[in-house]
Design an enzyme around this catalytic site. Structure first.
Site, PDB file in Angstrom:
ATOM      1  CG  PHE A  18      -2.056  -0.927   1.138  1.00  0.00           C
ATOM      2  CD1 PHE A  18      -3.135  -0.632   0.314  1.00  0.00           C
ATOM      3  CD2 PHE A  18      -2.075  -2.108   1.852  1.00  0.00           C
ATOM      4  CE1 PHE A  18      -4.215  -1.496   0.224  1.00  0.00           C
ATOM      5  CE2 PHE A  18      -3.151  -2.983   1.764  1.00  0.00           C
ATOM      6  CZ  PHE A  18      -4.217  -2.670   0.949  1.00  0.00           C
ATOM      7  CD  GLU A 174     -11.690  -9.173   8.538  1.00  0.00           C
ATOM      8  OE1 GLU A 174     -12.190  -8.048   8.627  1.00  0.00           O
ATOM      9  OE2 GLU A 174     -10.724  -9.428   7.802  1.00  0.00           O
ATOM     10  CG  ASP A 305       2.113  -2.330   8.182  1.00  0.00           C
ATOM     11  OD1 ASP A 305       1.376  -1.351   8.388  1.00  0.00           O
ATOM     12  OD2 ASP A 305       1.688  -3.482   7.951  1.00  0.00           O
TER      13      ASP A 305
HETATM   14  C1  LIG Z   1      -4.256 -10.937   6.725  1.00  0.00           C
HETATM   15  C2  LIG Z   1      -4.209  -9.445   6.852  1.00  0.00           C
HETATM   16  C3  LIG Z   1      -5.389  -8.714   6.893  1.00  0.00           C
HETATM   17  C4  LIG Z   1      -5.354  -7.332   7.009  1.00  0.00           C
HETATM   18  N1  LIG Z   1      -6.533  -6.645   7.047  1.00  0.00           N
HETATM   19  C5  LIG Z   1      -6.512  -5.299   7.067  1.00  0.00           C
HETATM   20  C6  LIG Z   1      -7.722  -4.551   7.005  1.00  0.00           C
HETATM   21  O1  LIG Z   1      -8.817  -5.122   6.954  1.00  0.00           O
HETATM   22  N2  LIG Z   1      -7.636  -3.190   6.994  1.00  0.00           N
HETATM   23  C7  LIG Z   1      -6.435  -2.540   7.034  1.00  0.00           C
HETATM   24  O2  LIG Z   1      -6.406  -1.306   6.979  1.00  0.00           O
HETATM   25  N3  LIG Z   1      -5.285  -3.227   7.122  1.00  0.00           N
HETATM   26  C8  LIG Z   1      -5.290  -4.575   7.124  1.00  0.00           C
HETATM   27  N4  LIG Z   1      -4.117  -5.271   7.183  1.00  0.00           N
HETATM   28  C9  LIG Z   1      -2.861  -4.523   7.328  1.00  0.00           C
HETATM   29  C10 LIG Z   1      -2.429  -3.933   5.997  1.00  0.00           C
HETATM   30  O3  LIG Z   1      -2.465  -4.919   5.009  1.00  0.00           O
HETATM   31  C11 LIG Z   1      -1.040  -3.362   6.163  1.00  0.00           C
HETATM   32  O4  LIG Z   1      -1.088  -2.369   7.145  1.00  0.00           O
HETATM   33  C12 LIG Z   1      -0.526  -2.770   4.852  1.00  0.00           C
HETATM   34  O5  LIG Z   1      -0.402  -3.779   3.887  1.00  0.00           O
HETATM   35  C13 LIG Z   1       0.808  -2.081   5.079  1.00  0.00           C
HETATM   36  O6  LIG Z   1       1.287  -1.615   3.853  1.00  0.00           O
HETATM   37  P1  LIG Z   1       2.837  -1.569   3.558  1.00  0.00           P
HETATM   38  O7  LIG Z   1       2.981  -0.988   2.195  1.00  0.00           O
HETATM   39  O8  LIG Z   1       3.541  -0.932   4.678  1.00  0.00           O
HETATM   40  O9  LIG Z   1       3.318  -3.086   3.555  1.00  0.00           O
HETATM   41  P2  LIG Z   1       2.824  -4.304   2.652  1.00  0.00           P
HETATM   42  O10 LIG Z   1       1.515  -4.046   2.047  1.00  0.00           O
HETATM   43  O11 LIG Z   1       3.000  -5.514   3.504  1.00  0.00           O
HETATM   44  O12 LIG Z   1       3.890  -4.345   1.476  1.00  0.00           O
HETATM   45  C14 LIG Z   1       5.241  -4.681   1.671  1.00  0.00           C
HETATM   46  C15 LIG Z   1       5.847  -5.086   0.333  1.00  0.00           C
HETATM   47  O13 LIG Z   1       7.259  -5.186   0.497  1.00  0.00           O
HETATM   48  C16 LIG Z   1       7.720  -6.338  -0.163  1.00  0.00           C
HETATM   49  N5  LIG Z   1       8.979  -6.738   0.504  1.00  0.00           N
HETATM   50  C17 LIG Z   1       9.144  -7.032   1.824  1.00  0.00           C
HETATM   51  N6  LIG Z   1      10.446  -7.303   2.079  1.00  0.00           N
HETATM   52  C18 LIG Z   1      11.097  -7.199   0.910  1.00  0.00           C
HETATM   53  C19 LIG Z   1      12.459  -7.357   0.525  1.00  0.00           C
HETATM   54  N7  LIG Z   1      13.417  -7.660   1.405  1.00  0.00           N
HETATM   55  N8  LIG Z   1      12.792  -7.192  -0.783  1.00  0.00           N
HETATM   56  C20 LIG Z   1      11.835  -6.869  -1.697  1.00  0.00           C
HETATM   57  N9  LIG Z   1      10.532  -6.691  -1.388  1.00  0.00           N
HETATM   58  C21 LIG Z   1      10.183  -6.841  -0.099  1.00  0.00           C
HETATM   59  C22 LIG Z   1       6.598  -7.351  -0.007  1.00  0.00           C
HETATM   60  O14 LIG Z   1       6.664  -8.346  -1.003  1.00  0.00           O
HETATM   61  C23 LIG Z   1       5.360  -6.442  -0.148  1.00  0.00           C
HETATM   62  O15 LIG Z   1       4.942  -6.354  -1.483  1.00  0.00           O
HETATM   63  C24 LIG Z   1      -4.117  -6.662   7.079  1.00  0.00           C
HETATM   64  C25 LIG Z   1      -2.934  -7.392   7.026  1.00  0.00           C
HETATM   65  C26 LIG Z   1      -2.978  -8.766   6.918  1.00  0.00           C
HETATM   66  C27 LIG Z   1      -1.687  -9.556   6.857  1.00  0.00           C
END
Ligand SMILES: Cc1cc2nc3c(=O)[nH]c(=O)nc-3n(C[C@H](O)[C@H](O)[C@H](O)COP(=O)(O)OP(=O)(O)OC[C@H]3O[C@@H](n4cnc5c(N)ncnc54)[C@H](O)[C@@H]3O)c2cc1C
Length: 425
Positions: A18, A174, A305
């Site tokens: 995200f 869920e 996150d």
């Molecule tokens: C099962 C589940 C249900 C959820 N439900 C909700 C909900 O209903 N509502 C809500 O608001 N939030 C929800 N969340 C939380 C939400 O999904 C996260 O807060 C959000 O995805 C955070 O976004 P981000 O971009 O920080 O990380 P992420 O979306 O986790 O993206 C991280 C990206 O980094 C990549 N990555 C990681 N390490 C490496 C590396 N070393 N090298 C290359 N790429 C890498 C991964 O492949 C991924 O694509 C849920 C989470 C989970 C697991």
């Protein structure tokens, strides 16, 4: 890594979740070279992973190719690579596909499952953080039901049909609700010679209430919904071990189950290479200032996150949900522009749009600033918000039609064992 050298500044973003894609989309007017690195070639809409695990949706309706999300950007490069290390002194990232230099680096790697150091739990329980893991849960569940249908030993059959979910945050709740719907509406039609009442769904929570990030009202309502659906909720209950066959609680009680899903915590997916002080123990989040700059660096940012921005209002950092990640990504795009133009950056202020969780058909809870409610209207809002938040028009259409079909037919149609799961020995 084969990325052309130009006189433009190179912005390297690690992670197309995200946070990463909200930032990248907003960089379209900026005259920089943008490189996105991700270990997957698609964006995962994690909030709906549980529906993949429980046969409600196929994975391609909640995942979207990263190249397609960003294909309209000029000077954009995607590389399917895992970043293994960062060398901040040399301004380089070291990946599974080679090294790459950067002018600005954005860490948006999200979280990974936290087993709190319990090796058996890590080995034998099923995590649910990615599409392959969600598919593993789906396969295991269906494989175990196929075995149960052919099993004469009652004890063994019960273990095959017992579901244990550890952790009653939104994901655990869920998931438990969705398993209960399979039990109540779908499996009795598929496995007509099995006594489906033998299927037990247990939800374990170490704390005194389910949905701890939500209001007490939402917790109570969700608990009522789960009980109505037939889920056994165990509060103040610590799970201590699991060996693939038997779950052991801290009070010594044991439960035979071949389906244990771990949804009890996450920790930052941090990458090696930084001074230890930059990471906060246990939670593994990078300490950032109000501009999302990682402590001690002006050209390295962390968003979503993985970022820990401690403010007066959020002394423990922002909640690890999609909204802060999206909002930080969008603001950082503007701030990078300001930085390049020599202007002042804007500090991040989180706008909390509320939280919600669904328990099943017509059952959800919503906490907004001004109102907290549950039931059909909450469920309707939950569906609308999740549909709109999905990446890609095609995915929205597919999910919408699946939900309408499932609602009318009391069905969850994606019950295929495409890639059988081999439980660990
Ligand atoms: C099962 C589940 C249900 C959820 N439900 C909700 C909900 O209903 N509502 C809500 O608001 N939030 C929800 N969340 C939380 C939400 O999904 C996260 O807060 C959000 O995805 C955070 O976004 P981000 O971009 O920080 O990380 P992420 O979306 O986790 O993206 C991280 C990206 O980094 C990549 N990555 C990681 N390490 C490496 C590396 N070393 N090298 C290359 N790429 C890498 C991964 O492949 C991924 O694509 C849920 C989470 C989970 C697991």
């Amino acid at each position: 890594m084969n990325i052309p050298k130009t006189d433009k500044k190179r912005v390297v973003v690690i992670g197309g979740g995200f946070a990463g894609i909200s930032l990248a989309k907003k960089l379209k007017d900026l005259d920089v070279q943008l490189v996105l690195l991700d270990k997957q070639n698609y964006h995962t809409f994690q909030p709906l992973l549980y529906q993949v695990s429980t046969s409600g949706l196929e994975p391609d309706s909640i995942a979207y190719p990263l190249r397609k999300v960003l294909r309209k950007l000029n000077n954009f490069y995607f590389r399917w690579a895992t970043v293994e290390r960062i060398d901040p002194e040399q301004r380089r990232v070291i990946t599974s596909k080679g090294d790459l230099s950067y002018d600005f680096l954005v860490l948006a790697t999200g979280t990974k499952t936290n087993y709190f150091g319990n090796k058996d739990i890590e080995k034998y329980t099923m995590p649910m953080k990615s599409v392959p893991q969600a598919l593993n849960i789906r396969s295991l569940m269906l494989q175990n039901f196929e075995k149960a249908d052919d099993c004469v030993d009652e004890k063994e059959r019960n273990a095959l049909m017992n579901f244990c979910i550890i952790g009653a945050g939104p994901t655990g709740v869920e998931l438990a609700g969705a398993f209960a719907e399979l039990k109540n509406n779908v499996f009795p039609k598929d496995y007509r010679h099995l006594d489906i009442s033998e299927m037990q769904i247990h939800l374990f929570e170490g704390g005194p209430r389910i949905l701890p990030p939500m209001s007490v009202k939402a917790s109570k309502k969700a608990l009522q919904f789960l009980c109505k659906l037939g889920v056994t909720v165990r509060l103040n209950t610590i799970v201590e071990g699991y060996d693939g066959e038997t779950l052991t609680l801290k009070n010594g009680e044991t439960i035979a189950s071949k389906n244990c899903i771990w949804t009890a915590g996450v920790t930052g997916a941090a990458i090696e290479g930084f001074n230890k002080d930059v990471l906060v123990d246990r939670i593994n989040r990078y300490k950032v200032n109000e501009f999302n700059q990682v402590e001690g660096y002006t050209n390295i940012f962390a968003i979503g996150d993985i970022a820990l921005m401690q403010t007066k209002e959020y002394p423990k950092g922002h909640p690890q949900v999609a909204q802060p990640a999206i909002q930080q990504g969008e603001l950082l795009a503007k701030n990078l522009k300001s930085l390049l133009l020599g202007k002042e950056m804007k500090p991040f202020r989180y706008y909390d749009k509320g939280t919600m969780a669904t328990v099943g058909r017509n059952k959800a809870v919503v906490d907004l600033k001004r109102a907290k409610f549950g039931g059909f209207f909450a469920w309707y809002i939950w569906m609308f918000v999740h549909l709109m938040a999905l990446v890609g028009f095609r995915n929205r259409v597919i999910v919408f039609f699946n939900w309408v079909y499932n609602y009318i037919n009391f069905d969850k149609a994606a019950r295929l064992i495409v890639r059988p799961y081999k439980p660990k020995e």
